[in-house]
Design an enzyme around this catalytic site. Sequence first.
Site, PDB file in Angstrom:
ATOM      1  N   LYS A  11       0.772 -15.594  -7.094  1.00 32.27           N
ATOM      2  CA  LYS A  11       1.492 -14.508  -7.765  1.00 32.27           C
ATOM      3  C   LYS A  11       2.730 -15.017  -8.523  1.00 32.27           C
ATOM      4  O   LYS A  11       3.178 -16.154  -8.316  1.00 32.27           O
ATOM      5  CB  LYS A  11       1.878 -13.455  -6.722  1.00 32.27           C
ATOM      6  CG  LYS A  11       0.656 -12.775  -6.068  1.00 32.27           C
ATOM      7  CD  LYS A  11       1.083 -11.646  -5.136  1.00 32.27           C
ATOM      8  CE  LYS A  11      -0.134 -10.971  -4.509  1.00 32.27           C
ATOM      9  NZ  LYS A  11       0.264  -9.850  -3.608  1.00 32.27           N
ATOM     10  N   TYR A  51      -5.862  -3.394  -8.867  1.00 29.48           N
ATOM     11  CA  TYR A  51      -5.304  -2.768  -7.656  1.00 29.48           C
ATOM     12  C   TYR A  51      -5.613  -1.268  -7.593  1.00 29.48           C
ATOM     13  O   TYR A  51      -4.847  -0.511  -6.991  1.00 29.48           O
ATOM     14  CB  TYR A  51      -3.794  -2.991  -7.607  1.00 29.48           C
ATOM     15  CG  TYR A  51      -3.382  -4.347  -7.044  1.00 29.48           C
ATOM     16  CD1 TYR A  51      -3.771  -4.752  -5.763  1.00 29.48           C
ATOM     17  CD2 TYR A  51      -2.584  -5.217  -7.782  1.00 29.48           C
ATOM     18  CE1 TYR A  51      -3.386  -5.983  -5.240  1.00 29.48           C
ATOM     19  CE2 TYR A  51      -2.185  -6.455  -7.262  1.00 29.48           C
ATOM     20  CZ  TYR A  51      -2.594  -6.818  -5.985  1.00 29.48           C
ATOM     21  OH  TYR A  51      -2.204  -8.038  -5.462  1.00 29.48           O
ATOM     22  N   PHE A  59       4.379   2.326  -3.810  1.00 27.54           N
ATOM     23  CA  PHE A  59       4.719   1.003  -4.351  1.00 27.54           C
ATOM     24  C   PHE A  59       3.887   0.613  -5.563  1.00 27.54           C
ATOM     25  O   PHE A  59       4.069  -0.470  -6.110  1.00 27.54           O
ATOM     26  CB  PHE A  59       4.575  -0.059  -3.255  1.00 27.54           C
ATOM     27  CG  PHE A  59       3.180  -0.178  -2.665  1.00 27.54           C
ATOM     28  CD1 PHE A  59       2.192  -0.921  -3.304  1.00 27.54           C
ATOM     29  CD2 PHE A  59       2.860   0.461  -1.473  1.00 27.54           C
ATOM     30  CE1 PHE A  59       0.920  -1.038  -2.761  1.00 27.54           C
ATOM     31  CE2 PHE A  59       1.581   0.351  -0.921  1.00 27.54           C
ATOM     32  CZ  PHE A  59       0.620  -0.397  -1.570  1.00 27.54           C
ATOM     33  N   ARG A  87      -7.882 -15.060   4.596  1.00 24.25           N
ATOM     34  CA  ARG A  87      -6.897 -14.040   5.003  1.00 24.25           C
ATOM     35  C   ARG A  87      -6.030 -14.572   6.142  1.00 24.25           C
ATOM     36  O   ARG A  87      -4.833 -14.310   6.197  1.00 24.25           O
ATOM     37  CB  ARG A  87      -7.611 -12.743   5.436  1.00 24.25           C
ATOM     38  CG  ARG A  87      -8.265 -11.962   4.306  1.00 24.25           C
ATOM     39  CD  ARG A  87      -7.293 -11.371   3.310  1.00 24.25           C
ATOM     40  NE  ARG A  87      -6.364 -10.419   3.871  1.00 24.25           N
ATOM     41  CZ  ARG A  87      -5.744  -9.469   3.174  1.00 24.25           C
ATOM     42  NH1 ARG A  87      -5.979  -9.331   1.862  1.00 24.25           N
ATOM     43  NH2 ARG A  87      -4.887  -8.673   3.735  1.00 24.25           N
ATOM     44  N   THR A  93       0.572  -9.232   5.120  1.00 19.48           N
ATOM     45  CA  THR A  93       1.094  -8.774   3.824  1.00 19.48           C
ATOM     46  C   THR A  93       2.611  -8.944   3.750  1.00 19.48           C
ATOM     47  O   THR A  93       3.154  -9.307   2.701  1.00 19.48           O
ATOM     48  CB  THR A  93       0.728  -7.280   3.614  1.00 19.48           C
ATOM     49  OG1 THR A  93      -0.688  -7.127   3.768  1.00 19.48           O
ATOM     50  CG2 THR A  93       1.162  -6.795   2.240  1.00 19.48           C
ATOM     51  N   ARG A 104       2.075 -17.082   3.323  1.00 17.43           N
ATOM     52  CA  ARG A 104       3.089 -16.040   3.077  1.00 17.43           C
ATOM     53  C   ARG A 104       4.345 -16.268   3.917  1.00 17.43           C
ATOM     54  O   ARG A 104       5.455 -15.985   3.462  1.00 17.43           O
ATOM     55  CB  ARG A 104       2.473 -14.654   3.333  1.00 17.43           C
ATOM     56  CG  ARG A 104       1.590 -14.210   2.168  1.00 17.43           C
ATOM     57  CD  ARG A 104       0.781 -12.981   2.497  1.00 17.43           C
ATOM     58  NE  ARG A 104       0.206 -12.358   1.298  1.00 17.43           N
ATOM     59  CZ  ARG A 104      -0.680 -11.379   1.338  1.00 17.43           C
ATOM     60  NH1 ARG A 104      -1.110 -10.901   2.481  1.00 17.43           N
ATOM     61  NH2 ARG A 104      -1.154 -10.871   0.212  1.00 17.43           N
ATOM     62  N   ASN A 114       4.998 -11.638  -2.173  1.00 20.98           N
ATOM     63  CA  ASN A 114       4.438 -12.376  -1.036  1.00 20.98           C
ATOM     64  C   ASN A 114       3.589 -13.580  -1.458  1.00 20.98           C
ATOM     65  O   ASN A 114       2.790 -14.092  -0.683  1.00 20.98           O
ATOM     66  CB  ASN A 114       3.691 -11.434  -0.084  1.00 20.98           C
ATOM     67  CG  ASN A 114       2.530 -10.718  -0.761  1.00 20.98           C
ATOM     68  OD1 ASN A 114       2.145 -11.061  -1.878  1.00 20.98           O
ATOM     69  ND2 ASN A 114       1.963  -9.734  -0.088  1.00 20.98           N
ATOM     70  N   HIS A 117      -2.483 -13.699  -3.150  1.00 17.77           N
ATOM     71  CA  HIS A 117      -3.483 -12.666  -2.855  1.00 17.77           C
ATOM     72  C   HIS A 117      -4.728 -13.317  -2.278  1.00 17.77           C
ATOM     73  O   HIS A 117      -5.073 -14.436  -2.643  1.00 17.77           O
ATOM     74  CB  HIS A 117      -3.865 -11.935  -4.152  1.00 17.77           C
ATOM     75  CG  HIS A 117      -5.096 -11.069  -4.011  1.00 17.77           C
ATOM     76  ND1 HIS A 117      -5.029  -9.780  -3.527  1.00 17.77           N
ATOM     77  CD2 HIS A 117      -6.410 -11.318  -4.253  1.00 17.77           C
ATOM     78  CE1 HIS A 117      -6.269  -9.270  -3.491  1.00 17.77           C
ATOM     79  NE2 HIS A 117      -7.114 -10.179  -3.927  1.00 17.77           N
ATOM     80  N   GLU A 128     -13.685  -9.099  -7.517  1.00 21.85           N
ATOM     81  CA  GLU A 128     -12.490  -9.763  -8.038  1.00 21.85           C
ATOM     82  C   GLU A 128     -12.844 -11.061  -8.768  1.00 21.85           C
ATOM     83  O   GLU A 128     -12.183 -11.432  -9.740  1.00 21.85           O
ATOM     84  CB  GLU A 128     -11.514 -10.020  -6.883  1.00 21.85           C
ATOM     85  CG  GLU A 128     -10.971  -8.715  -6.308  1.00 21.85           C
ATOM     86  CD  GLU A 128     -10.153  -8.902  -5.027  1.00 21.85           C
ATOM     87  OE1 GLU A 128      -9.984 -10.057  -4.580  1.00 21.85           O
ATOM     88  OE2 GLU A 128      -9.676  -7.889  -4.488  1.00 21.85           O
TER      89      GLU A 128
HETATM   90  P1  DAT Z   1      -2.730  -7.471   0.880  1.00 21.71           P
HETATM   91  O1  DAT Z   1      -2.187  -8.141  -0.361  1.00 21.71           O
HETATM   92  O2  DAT Z   1      -2.285  -8.155   2.142  1.00 21.71           O
HETATM   93  O3  DAT Z   1      -4.226  -7.246   0.822  1.00 21.71           O
HETATM   94  P2  DAT Z   1      -2.471  -4.619   0.323  1.00 21.71           P
HETATM   95  O4  DAT Z   1      -3.851  -4.688  -0.258  1.00 21.71           O
HETATM   96  O5  DAT Z   1      -2.207  -3.573   1.341  1.00 21.71           O
HETATM   97  O6  DAT Z   1      -2.046  -6.024   0.964  1.00 21.71           O
HETATM   98  O7  DAT Z   1      -1.394  -4.431  -0.852  1.00 21.71           O
HETATM   99  C1  DAT Z   1      -1.537  -5.127  -2.076  1.00 21.71           C
HETATM  100  C2  DAT Z   1      -0.169  -5.608  -2.495  1.00 21.71           C
HETATM  101  O8  DAT Z   1       0.680  -4.511  -2.742  1.00 21.71           O
HETATM  102  C3  DAT Z   1       0.561  -6.460  -1.448  1.00 21.71           C
HETATM  103  O9  DAT Z   1       0.191  -7.826  -1.496  1.00 21.71           O
HETATM  104  C4  DAT Z   1       1.986  -6.247  -1.833  1.00 21.71           C
HETATM  105  C5  DAT Z   1       2.007  -4.810  -2.328  1.00 21.71           C
HETATM  106  N1  DAT Z   1       2.402  -3.897  -1.242  1.00 21.71           N
HETATM  107  C6  DAT Z   1       1.622  -3.449  -0.229  1.00 21.71           C
HETATM  108  N2  DAT Z   1       2.299  -2.622   0.590  1.00 21.71           N
HETATM  109  C7  DAT Z   1       3.546  -2.565   0.073  1.00 21.71           C
HETATM  110  C8  DAT Z   1       4.735  -1.872   0.456  1.00 21.71           C
HETATM  111  N3  DAT Z   1       4.779  -1.108   1.540  1.00 21.71           N
HETATM  112  N4  DAT Z   1       5.848  -2.048  -0.308  1.00 21.71           N
HETATM  113  C9  DAT Z   1       5.824  -2.828  -1.416  1.00 21.71           C
HETATM  114  N5  DAT Z   1       4.731  -3.488  -1.828  1.00 21.71           N
HETATM  115  C10 DAT Z   1       3.618  -3.367  -1.105  1.00 21.71           C
HETATM  116 MG    MG Z   2      -5.419  -6.009  -0.286  1.00 21.69          MG
END
Ligand code: DAT
Ligand code: MG
Length: 141
Positions: A11, A51, A59, A87, A93, A104, A114, A117, A128
């Site tokens: 990222k 996304y 967010f 993962r 996350t 991370r 973070n 991905h 993806e």
């Molecule tokens: P991951 O990337 O672990 O699969 P996710 O799919 O729930 O997590 O979310 C995608 C991305 O969105 C994550 O890498 C960072 C952002 N994100 C998720 N939850 C968040 C939150 N509560 N506040 C800010 N950003 C968030």
């Molecule tokens: Mg995810």
Amino acid sequence: MEKEYTLSIIKPDAVERNLVGKILNFITEAGFKIVGLKMMMVNKYKVEEFYAEHKGKSFFNDLVEYMRSGPIVAVLLEKENAVEDFRKLIGDTDPAKAEDGTIRKMFGISVQKNSIHGSDSRQSALRESEFFFASYERFFF
Ligand code: DAT
Ligand code: MG
């Protein structure tokens, strides 16, 4: 051994801090093979599509802005049990909650920034992979 594939993105926060080489080395040392690699910037519409599952969440808009704030590196990876193992390698996350030794935990700055991905299922990995790489850019040996 059954080969499996997963899609990773280094990222903007990690690219900006010149961590691409370090992170790729960490990934290959963990047994993953790079079978696709691309540095690029993505526009708003591409990020929103990528996304889409998070559309409407608090967010979401910040996430979209962040992911197009600088270059990213998309990486297609091959390994037995790739999705689950990757993962585990990247960790929670939220970098503050991620286990020691995960990417991370080592490099992440915040939940948003973070650093990396990883696809969350084989189905996501396929979607993806096709999202970022044309067939002639995916090197499945
Ligand atoms: P991951 O990337 O672990 O699969 P996710 O799919 O729930 O997590 O979310 C995608 C991305 O969105 C994550 O890498 C960072 C952002 N994100 C998720 N939850 C968040 C939150 N509560 N506040 C800010 N950003 C968030
Ligand atoms: Mg995810």
